[in-house]
Design a protein around this motif. Structure first.
Motif, short mmCIF file in Angstrom:
data_model
loop_
_atom_site.label_atom_id
_atom_site.label_comp_id
_atom_site.label_asym_id
_atom_site.label_seq_id
_atom_site.Cartn_x
_atom_site.Cartn_y
_atom_site.Cartn_z
N LYS B 77 67.18 12.10 9.06
CA LYS B 77 67.55 13.29 8.27
C LYS B 77 67.97 12.86 6.87
O LYS B 77 67.59 13.48 5.87
CB LYS B 77 68.71 14.00 8.97
N ARG B 79 67.04 10.35 5.26
CA ARG B 79 65.88 9.90 4.51
C ARG B 79 65.21 11.05 3.75
O ARG B 79 64.49 10.83 2.77
CB ARG B 79 64.88 9.24 5.47
N GLN B 80 65.44 12.26 4.22
CA GLN B 80 64.84 13.41 3.55
C GLN B 80 65.66 13.92 2.36
O GLN B 80 65.20 14.74 1.58
CB GLN B 80 64.62 14.56 4.54
N ASP B 88 63.11 4.70 -0.53
CA ASP B 88 62.59 5.14 0.76
C ASP B 88 62.30 3.98 1.71
O ASP B 88 62.56 4.09 2.91
CB ASP B 88 61.30 5.96 0.54
#
Lengths: 219, 99
Positions: B77, B79-80, B88
């Motif tokens: 989550k 990472r979004q 990233d």
């Protein structure tokens, strides 16, 4: 140390020290016994004892004693499998002082009557140390073929062992000598680069002054 | 292992024009007296296990005590989100490592 000590192990979790390490201790111990286990007294110490339930440490130790390795999916069924093989299991608390917090004492009896008392330590990342055999210090990880000789503390026994190894072209990686007291019981622990043939082990155990020969093979 | 510093490995890698991983592999062949196939195969098995762990991941998996679990999903989550300090690639590495 090699790269696979750093990367890995592939294991059934949850813990590399409390689960995978415990499997390894059980596995090395049944190999040292040299015959199928008939009875195992499993005595936990320290944090092994305190956190063992959540980590499944007892399942892991029994799995190792059955010959399973740390990635065996049957580890959670180890108790049932042991029972179906008629193996007697006794669990308890170890009466130890000042050992590594992840220690276990295994008192094993084999199907042919052989006895062995082992204290194993799980030092982390599934690396283990066999710290004591039959009341005498040891100190090996089970990563190499290992010869443990219990003998009377008198001149000549080290030479008997090393000349036998030289004769069989077996190279010694590490060697440790301990004794309970001068002139009493002594122990040699040798980690080797090659395996020792069975006939050499038999010859060694018949020598005057040699009380017990225990051998951990990688095979 | 014959190395005690990363700089030693990099030096050999530069001198011989071989990738970092191959220097490690050659050292493993000597250390464990094994073959290229065994060493590479064993490392591949590790990698396959990691890929499988990622595939089999479920945010609902919990340890026996119930204390561990679900953190991989939290990192997924995270990472979004847009306000991260790290890029990233590193976030993905963290997410997969925890899964």
């Amino acid at each position: 140390m090699n790269i696979f000590d750093i990367i890995g192990p592939v294991m059934v979790g949850p813990s590399s020290s409390h689960t995978a390490g415990a499997v390894k201790i059980g596995y090395v111990s049944q190999k040292l016994l040299g015959e199928p286990v008939a009875k195992a007294e499993i005595l936990l110490y320290g944090s092994f004892l305190a956190t063992g339930k959540g980590h499944g440490t007892n399942f892991a130790l029994v799995a190792g004693l059955l010959g399973m390795t740390q990635d065996d999916k049957r580890i959670p069924q180890s108790f049932e499998i042991a029972r179906s093989q008629g193996i007697e299991l006794v669990f308890g608390k170890a009466n130890l002082k000042n050992y590594h917090p992840n220690s276990v004492q295994l008192n094993l009896t084999g199907k042919n009557g052989r006895h062995l008392e082992i204290i194993g330590e799980s030092v982390g990342g599934s690396v283990i140390n066999i710290a004591n055999i039959d009341g005498l210090s040891a100190n090996f990880s089970g990563d190499n073929p290992t010869l443990i000789v219990h003998n009377k503390d008198q001149p000549g026994h080290v030479a008997e062992v090393t000349s036998m190894l030289s004769h069989k072209s077996v190279n010694i990686a590490t060697m440790q000598l301990y004794r309970a007291n001068r002139g009493g019981e002594a122990v040699m622990v040798l980690e080797l680069d090659q395996e020792i043939p069975q006939d050499a082990l038999a010859w060694l155990s018949k020598l005057e002054g040699v009380n017990k020969v225990t051998y951990y093979s990688l095979k | 292992m014959a190395f005690s510093k990363i700089s030693e490995i990099i030096k050999i890698s530069d001198e011989r024009g071989l990738p970092f991983w191959q220097i490690i592999l050659e050292d493993d062949l000597l250390e464990r007296n094994t073959t290229y196939e065994e060493s590479f195969g064993r490392m591949k098995a590790m990698f396959d296990a990691m890929v499988q762990a990622d595939k089999d991941y479920s945010a609902d998996l919990r340890s026996q005590s119930g204390l561990s679990g679900g953190d991989g999903a939290k990192l997924e989550k995270f990472r979004q989100q847009n306000n991260r300090l790290i890029g990233d690639f590193l976030t993905m590495v963290m997410e997969k490592a925890v899964k």
